[in-house]
Design a protein around this motif. Structure first.
Motif, PDB file in Angstrom:
ATOM      1  N   MET A  19      37.792  -0.490  -1.016  1.00 40.33           N
ATOM      2  CA  MET A  19      38.765  -1.091  -2.180  1.00 40.33           C
ATOM      3  C   MET A  19      39.857  -0.141  -2.261  1.00 40.33           C
ATOM      4  SD  MET A  19      36.614  -3.770  -3.173  1.00 40.33           S
ATOM      5  CE  MET A  19      37.838  -4.032  -4.746  1.00 40.33           C
ATOM      6  N   LEU A  20      40.844  -1.002  -2.493  1.00 43.79           N
ATOM      7  CA  LEU A  20      42.318  -0.536  -3.114  1.00 43.79           C
ATOM      8  C   LEU A  20      42.467  -1.009  -4.497  1.00 43.79           C
ATOM      9  CD1 LEU A  20      44.730  -1.569  -0.040  1.00 43.79           C
ATOM     10  CD2 LEU A  20      43.494   0.613  -0.459  1.00 43.79           C
ATOM     11  N   TYR A  21      42.739  -0.122  -5.222  1.00 40.75           N
ATOM     12  CA  TYR A  21      43.223  -0.271  -6.657  1.00 40.75           C
ATOM     13  C   TYR A  21      44.623   0.342  -6.872  1.00 40.75           C
ATOM     14  CZ  TYR A  21      38.126  -0.189  -7.052  1.00 40.75           C
ATOM     15  OH  TYR A  21      36.724  -0.417  -7.241  1.00 40.75           O
ATOM     16  N   ALA A  22      45.326  -0.991  -7.450  1.00 37.29           N
ATOM     17  CA  ALA A  22      46.782  -0.641  -7.217  1.00 37.29           C
ATOM     18  C   ALA A  22      47.633  -1.350  -8.453  1.00 37.29           C
ATOM     19  CB  ALA A  22      47.412  -1.311  -6.124  1.00 37.29           C
ATOM     20  N   PHE A  23      48.737  -0.812  -8.671  1.00 35.69           N
ATOM     21  CA  PHE A  23      49.677  -1.605  -9.517  1.00 35.69           C
ATOM     22  C   PHE A  23      51.087  -1.546  -8.844  1.00 35.69           C
ATOM     23  CE2 PHE A  23      52.958  -1.507 -12.987  1.00 35.69           C
ATOM     24  CZ  PHE A  23      52.446  -2.367 -13.888  1.00 35.69           C
ATOM     25  N   PRO A  72      28.987 -11.697   3.833  1.00 32.69           N
ATOM     26  CA  PRO A  72      29.802 -11.762   2.536  1.00 32.69           C
ATOM     27  C   PRO A  72      30.660 -10.463   2.309  1.00 32.69           C
ATOM     28  CG  PRO A  72      28.098 -13.218   1.985  1.00 32.69           C
ATOM     29  CD  PRO A  72      27.840 -12.507   3.492  1.00 32.69           C
ATOM     30  N   LYS A  73      29.782  -9.252   2.706  1.00 35.95           N
ATOM     31  CA  LYS A  73      30.200  -7.927   2.567  1.00 35.95           C
ATOM     32  C   LYS A  73      31.258  -7.462   3.117  1.00 35.95           C
ATOM     33  CE  LYS A  73      26.815  -5.572   5.493  1.00 35.95           C
ATOM     34  NZ  LYS A  73      27.715  -5.098   6.207  1.00 35.95           N
ATOM     35  N   ASP A  74      31.295  -8.414   4.493  1.00 35.03           N
ATOM     36  CA  ASP A  74      32.717  -8.216   5.286  1.00 35.03           C
ATOM     37  C   ASP A  74      33.980  -8.712   5.274  1.00 35.03           C
ATOM     38  OD1 ASP A  74      30.874  -6.195   6.889  1.00 35.03           O
ATOM     39  OD2 ASP A  74      30.017  -7.814   7.983  1.00 35.03           O
ATOM     40  N   LYS A  75      33.903  -9.818   4.406  1.00 40.97           N
ATOM     41  CA  LYS A  75      34.970 -10.551   3.876  1.00 40.97           C
ATOM     42  C   LYS A  75      35.769  -9.661   2.968  1.00 40.97           C
ATOM     43  CE  LYS A  75      33.084 -15.179   5.027  1.00 40.97           C
ATOM     44  NZ  LYS A  75      32.301 -14.881   5.649  1.00 40.97           N
ATOM     45  N   GLY A  76      37.129 -10.421   2.601  1.00 43.32           N
ATOM     46  CA  GLY A  76      37.816  -9.512   1.915  1.00 43.32           C
ATOM     47  C   GLY A  76      38.761 -10.585   0.868  1.00 43.32           C
ATOM     48  N   TYR A  77      39.475 -10.022   0.000  1.00 43.51           N
ATOM     49  CA  TYR A  77      40.004 -10.875  -1.231  1.00 43.51           C
ATOM     50  C   TYR A  77      41.161  -9.843  -1.945  1.00 43.51           C
ATOM     51  CZ  TYR A  77      36.493  -8.808  -3.992  1.00 43.51           C
ATOM     52  OH  TYR A  77      35.466  -7.938  -4.614  1.00 43.51           O
ATOM     53  N   ILE A  78      41.836 -10.524  -2.680  1.00 41.70           N
ATOM     54  CA  ILE A  78      42.774  -9.754  -3.804  1.00 41.70           C
ATOM     55  C   ILE A  78      42.294 -10.328  -4.948  1.00 41.70           C
ATOM     56  CG2 ILE A  78      44.783 -11.182  -3.230  1.00 41.70           C
ATOM     57  CD1 ILE A  78      46.427  -8.820  -3.981  1.00 41.70           C
ATOM     58  N   VAL A 124      41.999  -5.078  -4.046  1.00 34.84           N
ATOM     59  CA  VAL A 124      42.092  -5.583  -2.716  1.00 34.84           C
ATOM     60  C   VAL A 124      40.514  -5.069  -2.270  1.00 34.84           C
ATOM     61  CG1 VAL A 124      42.775  -5.847  -0.431  1.00 34.84           C
ATOM     62  CG2 VAL A 124      44.280  -5.681  -2.260  1.00 34.84           C
ATOM     63  N   LYS A 125      39.858  -5.951  -1.829  1.00 32.60           N
ATOM     64  CA  LYS A 125      38.528  -5.651  -1.024  1.00 32.60           C
ATOM     65  C   LYS A 125      38.907  -5.652   0.342  1.00 32.60           C
ATOM     66  CE  LYS A 125      34.227  -5.680   0.642  1.00 32.60           C
ATOM     67  NZ  LYS A 125      34.450  -5.947   1.838  1.00 32.60           N
ATOM     68  N   ILE A 126      38.969  -4.590   1.195  1.00 25.13           N
ATOM     69  CA  ILE A 126      39.158  -4.584   2.575  1.00 25.13           C
ATOM     70  C   ILE A 126      38.167  -5.148   3.313  1.00 25.13           C
ATOM     71  CG2 ILE A 126      40.174  -3.037   4.293  1.00 25.13           C
ATOM     72  CD1 ILE A 126      40.776  -0.935   2.134  1.00 25.13           C
ATOM     73  N   PRO A 127      38.620  -6.238   4.140  1.00 26.71           N
ATOM     74  CA  PRO A 127      37.518  -6.601   4.966  1.00 26.71           C
ATOM     75  C   PRO A 127      37.302  -5.768   6.315  1.00 26.71           C
ATOM     76  CG  PRO A 127      39.582  -7.750   5.501  1.00 26.71           C
ATOM     77  CD  PRO A 127      39.728  -6.681   4.297  1.00 26.71           C
ATOM     78  N   LYS A 128      36.049  -6.267   6.909  1.00 31.81           N
ATOM     79  CA  LYS A 128      35.910  -5.553   8.407  1.00 31.81           C
ATOM     80  C   LYS A 128      37.004  -6.178   9.131  1.00 31.81           C
ATOM     81  CE  LYS A 128      32.617  -6.215  12.219  1.00 31.81           C
ATOM     82  NZ  LYS A 128      31.335  -6.858  12.491  1.00 31.81           N
ATOM     83  N   VAL A 129      37.409  -5.548  10.176  1.00 33.19           N
ATOM     84  CA  VAL A 129      38.613  -5.906  11.065  1.00 33.19           C
ATOM     85  C   VAL A 129      38.186  -7.241  11.856  1.00 33.19           C
ATOM     86  CG1 VAL A 129      39.985  -5.352  13.172  1.00 33.19           C
ATOM     87  CG2 VAL A 129      39.524  -3.620  11.364  1.00 33.19           C
ATOM     88  N   PHE A 130      38.937  -8.245  11.511  1.00 33.70           N
ATOM     89  CA  PHE A 130      38.854  -9.549  11.968  1.00 33.70           C
ATOM     90  C   PHE A 130      39.980  -9.951  12.921  1.00 33.70           C
ATOM     91  CE2 PHE A 130      35.590  -9.967   8.909  1.00 33.70           C
ATOM     92  CZ  PHE A 130      34.400 -10.213   9.662  1.00 33.70           C
ATOM     93  N   SER A 131      41.358  -9.220  12.113  1.00 37.37           N
ATOM     94  CA  SER A 131      42.881  -9.555  12.528  1.00 37.37           C
ATOM     95  C   SER A 131      43.544  -8.240  12.016  1.00 37.37           C
ATOM     96  CB  SER A 131      43.094 -10.804  11.951  1.00 37.37           C
ATOM     97  OG  SER A 131      44.509 -11.126  12.130  1.00 37.37           O
ATOM     98  N   ARG A 132      44.715  -8.510  11.326  1.00 34.81           N
ATOM     99  CA  ARG A 132      45.605  -7.451  11.273  1.00 34.81           C
ATOM    100  C   ARG A 132      45.150  -6.565  10.014  1.00 34.81           C
ATOM    101  NH1 ARG A 132      50.547 -10.356  12.799  1.00 34.81           N
ATOM    102  NH2 ARG A 132      49.955 -12.344  13.130  1.00 34.81           N
ATOM    103  N   LEU A 133      44.593  -7.097   9.082  1.00 37.41           N
ATOM    104  CA  LEU A 133      44.118  -6.107   7.896  1.00 37.41           C
ATOM    105  C   LEU A 133      42.543  -6.129   8.071  1.00 37.41           C
ATOM    106  CD1 LEU A 133      44.259  -5.004   5.108  1.00 37.41           C
ATOM    107  CD2 LEU A 133      43.964  -7.241   4.164  1.00 37.41           C
ATOM    108  N   GLY A 134      42.249  -4.711   7.611  1.00 35.15           N
ATOM    109  CA  GLY A 134      40.939  -4.501   7.766  1.00 35.15           C
ATOM    110  C   GLY A 134      40.418  -2.913   8.040  1.00 35.15           C
ATOM    111  N   HIS A 135      39.066  -2.672   8.074  1.00 38.24           N
ATOM    112  CA  HIS A 135      38.554  -1.210   8.427  1.00 38.24           C
ATOM    113  C   HIS A 135      37.372  -1.439   9.245  1.00 38.24           C
ATOM    114  CE1 HIS A 135      34.744  -1.232   6.407  1.00 38.24           C
ATOM    115  NE2 HIS A 135      34.790  -2.249   5.773  1.00 38.24           N
ATOM    116  N   THR A 136      37.393  -0.511  10.185  1.00 41.24           N
ATOM    117  CA  THR A 136      36.292  -0.116  11.087  1.00 41.24           C
ATOM    118  C   THR A 136      35.706   1.578  10.502  1.00 41.24           C
ATOM    119  OG1 THR A 136      37.139  -1.213  12.897  1.00 41.24           O
ATOM    120  CG2 THR A 136      35.414   0.282  13.488  1.00 41.24           C
TER     121      THR A 136
END
Length: 221
Positions: A19-23, A72-78, A124-136
């Motif tokens: 996760m990213l926590y931001a202001f 679901p745990k591999d998806k992401g959102y803001i 931001v919930k960082i998704p698994k890498v499917f494209s540009r944004l994600g994590h491995t």
């Protein structure tokens, strides 16, 4: 003319929950000849929110089913957005079919030559890498990750959904970004790191400043 958008962000990575926590605080100057009564805002991490977004539809058209069948745990959102304009709370609206685009109706019209300050916390919930944004694992590819105004030019607004194939159209401005990470991480980013000790050692707090600086690669060492 060209609109001018300056952005300041404080962000912290939780590498256990991905996760990213931001202001964020945006100073938006209307250099156009038009009076603006609303602003379109990109919420691009929501492209990874479900299997009905324009991002997923494009993947499907290109015969890529990896995101459609992802867990679901591999998806992401803001989420956790609470927009204020010049200190006054305001609502935003987003369609189910395009959750990565929102509209903020301005309480007071923004006249030519005037500026407003838009602020919000976000997560931001960082998704698994499917494209540009994600994590491995503990390598993070942080791109197009924060609320960002759509471009307003001589042809009007350009609220464009996040896609796997395609380019991004964004306003120019200065970015002042403070990144807090676990001590065993290093950051690669556009812009200049202002913490001299962080240029020599890994981890901790990074303060990065630049123009149109919004892509970060973060990895554990």
């Amino acid at each position: 003319w060209q609109q001018h958008v300056d952005t300041r962000i404080d962000v912290t990575l939780d590498d256990k929950k991905h996760m990213l926590y931001a202001f964020e605080e945006i100073t938006y100057k209307n250099n156009s000849k038009d009076t603006l009564r609303y602003i379109y805002m990109h919420l691009w991490p929501n492209a990874y929110k479900n299997d009905r977004t324009p991002f997923e539809k494009q993947l499907d058209q290109n015969h890529d089913k990896s995101f459609y069948y992802s867990k679901p745990k591999d998806k992401g959102y803001i989420d956790s957005l609470q927009f204020t304009i010049d200190g006054t709370a305001t609502d935003y609206y987003s369609a189910d079919k395009s959750p990565d685009i929102a509209r903020i109706d301005l309480l007071t019209p923004l006249l030519p030559g005037n500026s407003i300050k838009i602020s919000t916390p976000f997560k931001v919930k960082i998704p698994k890498v499917f494209s540009r944004l994600g994590h491995t694992g503990q390598a993070y590819y942080i791109s197009q990750w924060f609320p960002k105004p759509a471009v307003y030019d001589e042809k009007g607004w350009h609220p464009i959904s996040y896609l796997d194939l395609g380019e991004f159209y964004s306003e120019y401005g200065s970015y002042d970004v403070s990144i807090t990470l676990p001590a065993n991480y290093v950051v690669m980013a556009t812009g200049n790191c202002l913490d001299e000790k962080e240029n020599a050692i890994a981890g901790g707090h990074h303060h990065i400043i630049g123009r149109k600086s919004y892509t970060y690669v973060v990895g554990a060492v």
